[in-house]
Write a protein that holds these residues in place. Structure first.
Motif, mmCIF file in Angstrom:
data_model
loop_
_atom_site.group_PDB
_atom_site.id
_atom_site.type_symbol
_atom_site.label_atom_id
_atom_site.label_comp_id
_atom_site.label_asym_id
_atom_site.label_seq_id
_atom_site.Cartn_x
_atom_site.Cartn_y
_atom_site.Cartn_z
ATOM 1 N N UNK A 112 0.770 -1.327 -0.037
ATOM 2 C CA UNK A 112 -0.019 -0.012 -0.127
ATOM 3 C C UNK A 112 0.937 1.067 -0.087
ATOM 4 N N UNK A 113 2.175 1.182 0.834
ATOM 5 C CA UNK A 113 2.679 2.468 0.822
ATOM 6 C C UNK A 113 3.539 2.948 -0.463
ATOM 7 N N UNK A 114 3.752 1.855 -1.362
ATOM 8 C CA UNK A 114 4.352 2.176 -2.598
ATOM 9 C C UNK A 114 3.300 2.923 -3.520
ATOM 10 N N UNK A 115 1.949 2.641 -3.322
ATOM 11 C CA UNK A 115 1.014 3.500 -4.007
ATOM 12 C C UNK A 115 0.812 4.884 -3.935
ATOM 13 N N UNK A 119 -6.345 4.978 -0.665
ATOM 14 C CA UNK A 119 -7.811 4.509 -0.622
ATOM 15 C C UNK A 119 -7.896 3.404 -1.758
ATOM 16 N N UNK A 120 -7.427 3.946 -3.124
ATOM 17 C CA UNK A 120 -7.900 2.952 -4.181
ATOM 18 C C UNK A 120 -7.341 1.621 -3.900
ATOM 19 N N UNK A 142 -6.891 -11.933 10.595
ATOM 20 C CA UNK A 142 -5.732 -11.780 9.823
ATOM 21 C C UNK A 142 -5.341 -10.415 9.847
ATOM 22 N N UNK A 143 -4.288 -9.807 10.373
ATOM 23 C CA UNK A 143 -3.821 -8.546 10.732
ATOM 24 C C UNK A 143 -3.766 -7.674 9.418
ATOM 25 N N UNK A 144 -4.425 -6.653 9.371
ATOM 26 C CA UNK A 144 -4.623 -5.925 8.162
ATOM 27 C C UNK A 144 -4.533 -4.274 8.431
ATOM 28 N N UNK A 145 -3.557 -3.670 8.153
ATOM 29 C CA UNK A 145 -3.412 -2.277 8.272
ATOM 30 C C UNK A 145 -4.210 -1.547 7.283
ATOM 31 N N UNK A 146 -4.368 -2.146 6.135
ATOM 32 C CA UNK A 146 -5.135 -1.412 5.034
ATOM 33 C C UNK A 146 -6.576 -1.228 5.415
ATOM 34 N N UNK A 147 -7.123 -2.131 6.001
ATOM 35 C CA UNK A 147 -8.480 -2.045 6.688
ATOM 36 C C UNK A 147 -8.744 -1.095 7.470
ATOM 37 N N UNK A 148 -7.650 -0.915 8.635
ATOM 38 C CA UNK A 148 -7.688 0.356 9.529
ATOM 39 C C UNK A 148 -7.696 1.561 8.965
ATOM 40 N N UNK A 184 1.399 10.459 6.105
ATOM 41 C CA UNK A 184 0.440 10.727 4.943
ATOM 42 C C UNK A 184 1.025 9.742 3.754
ATOM 43 N N UNK A 185 -0.193 9.750 2.833
ATOM 44 C CA UNK A 185 0.240 9.184 1.454
ATOM 45 C C UNK A 185 1.006 10.364 0.805
ATOM 46 N N UNK A 186 1.369 9.971 -0.562
ATOM 47 C CA UNK A 186 1.929 10.986 -1.370
ATOM 48 C C UNK A 186 0.793 12.007 -1.589
#
Length: 312
Positions: A112-115, A119-120, A142-148, A184-186
Motif C-alpha cells: 500500500x505504501x508504494x501506491x 484508498x484506491x 488476519x492482521x490488516x493495516x489497510x483495513x484500519x 500521510x500518503x503521497x
C-alpha cells in the motif's frame, strides 16, 4: 531498569512513562539522538482509530459497527466486498486477502505504501478464498493495516472532516495533546492505521482517559458504552491473548501475581498498557523495529515498572 536500558540490554528504548491515580510518577526519555521529539509508535496508533470510530458513533455520524464499509465509501451495488462491516475491520476479521505478516499477501501494508493513492489500493483488495464466519459472526483473524486505514476514510466520509482534524478536535485538544506528527500518503491521505508520532506523557493521557471509562478531567470524551465494547475480548488469539476493537489484552506478571491489562501495541516494542487494579498506565516507546525481541523487552519493562507501583 534504567541501568539495563542505558546499557542497551533492551535495545533502543526511547522513553518510559508511568502514571498512577492520574499523576505522572515517572517519565524519562532515553533517546540521545532525537531528544524529546515525538516518536513513531507504529501500530499502537490503530487503537486511536478505535476511539475515533466510537466518537463518530456517539455523535450519530455512524449508525453502528454493523454498518457496511464499501457502500459508505461509494462502492457500486454489486461490489464483492459490500458485506464487510466496520466491526470486521475493528477486529481484523474481514474477508479481505490482507495479511501484514505475509509479504506475498495482496494487502500487505508495504504494498500500500508504494501506491500514490492508498484508498484506491485498499478498496480494490481481493477477497480471501473460502472465507466463512463462525457462530459469533467473525471470520478468520488476519492482521490488516489497510483495513484500519479505511476506517479513517469512513470517518472522513461521514463527518466531512479530515481524519487528523477529527481526532485533534475530539480527542487530542480536550487532552491538551499538541505534539503529533501523522504519516500521510503521497496525495496527503492520513494514515489512520498507525505510524503516528507522539510523546510518552501524551500517550499516558490516552491510557488514563480509557481507564476512566472515556472521561478526562470530568469531561466526557467518548461514551462508557464504547469503551466497554472496545475493551471486550472479541477474538481469542491464544489462551492468554485476546483482541478487542484494535486493542490487545493479556495478563502481565506483577509482584502479587498476573494482572489483567488492555494495551495499545506497535512494532518496535511500543506499548501503552492500562491496569484497572493498579489504577495505572505504563507507556514504553521503543525503536526496535522488526526485531524479534522488541515485544518481549517491552513487556519486561512494563513488569519492572509494575513492581515499583503502590499495590492495589
Amino acid at each position: 531498569m534504567e541501568t539495563d536500558i542505558e546499557a542497551g540490554k533492551f535495545g533502543k528504548i526511547v522513553s518510559v512513562t508511568i502514571e498512577q491515580h492520574g499523576d505522572i510518577i515517572y517519565s524519562r526519555n532515553f533517546d540521545k539522538e532525537n531528544g524529546n521529539a515525538p516518536h513513531d509508535i507504529r501500530s499502537a496508533g490503530k487503537s486511536l482509530t478505535a476511539l475515533a470510530v466510537g466518537i463518530a458513533i456517539d455523535e450519530g455520524k455512524l449508525e453502528s459497527v454493523d454498518q457496511k464499509v464499501w457502500p459508505l465509501l461509494g462502492a457500486p451495488a454489486d461490489d464483492i466486498r459490500n458485506d464487510i462491516t466496520i466491526r470486521d475491520l475493528l477486529t481484523m476479521s474481514s474477508a479481505l486477502d490482507c495479511n501484514d505478516g505475509k509479504k506475498r499477501s495482496p494487502g500487505q501494508e508495504e504494498r500500500m505504501y508504494r501506491k500514490k493513492i492508498w484508498r484506491t489500493f485498499a478498496l480494490n483488495l481481493p477477497l480471501m478464498d473460502g472465507y466463512q464466519r463462525d457462530e459469533k459472526g467473525y471470520g478468520r483473524w488476519s492482521y490488516c493495516t489497510a483495513g484500519v486505514f479505511l476506517l479513517g476514510q469512513v470517518i472522513e466520509t461521514v463527518t466531512g472532516e479530515k481524519f487528523d482534524a477529527f481526532v485533534q478536535t475530539r480527542l487530542f485538544d480536550p487532552l491538551a495533546i499538541k505534539e503529533i506528527v501523522w504519516r500521510t500518503s503521497k496525495t496527503g491521505e492520513i494514515q489512520s492505521g498507525g505510524q503516528i508520532k507522539m510523546l510518552g506523557p501524551d500517550l499516558a493521557k490516552i491510557g488514563r482517559m480509557v481507564l476512566d471509562g472515556g472521561v478526562w478531567k470530568e469531561s466526557r470524551i467518548v461514551s462508557r458504552t464504547w469503551i466497554k465494547q472496545m475493551l471486550y475480548p472479541h477474538r481469542e488469539l491464544s489462551k492468554f491473548v485476546h483482541y478487542g476493537y484494535l486493542w490487545w489484552f493479556t495478563p502481565i506478571r506483577a509482584p502479587q501475581g498476573f494482572q489483567s491489562s488492555w494495551y495499545m501495541q506497535g512494532n518496535g516494542g511500543n506499548m501503552v498498557a492500562v491496569f484497572r487494579d493498579y489504577d495505572a498506565v505504563i507507556v514504553v516507546q521503543a525503536a526496535n523495529y522488526n526485531k524479534s525481541h522488541a515485544s518481549r523487552n517491552a513487556f519486561t519493562i512494563v513488569e519492572a515498572s509494575l513492581s515499583s507501583l503502590q499495590r492495589p
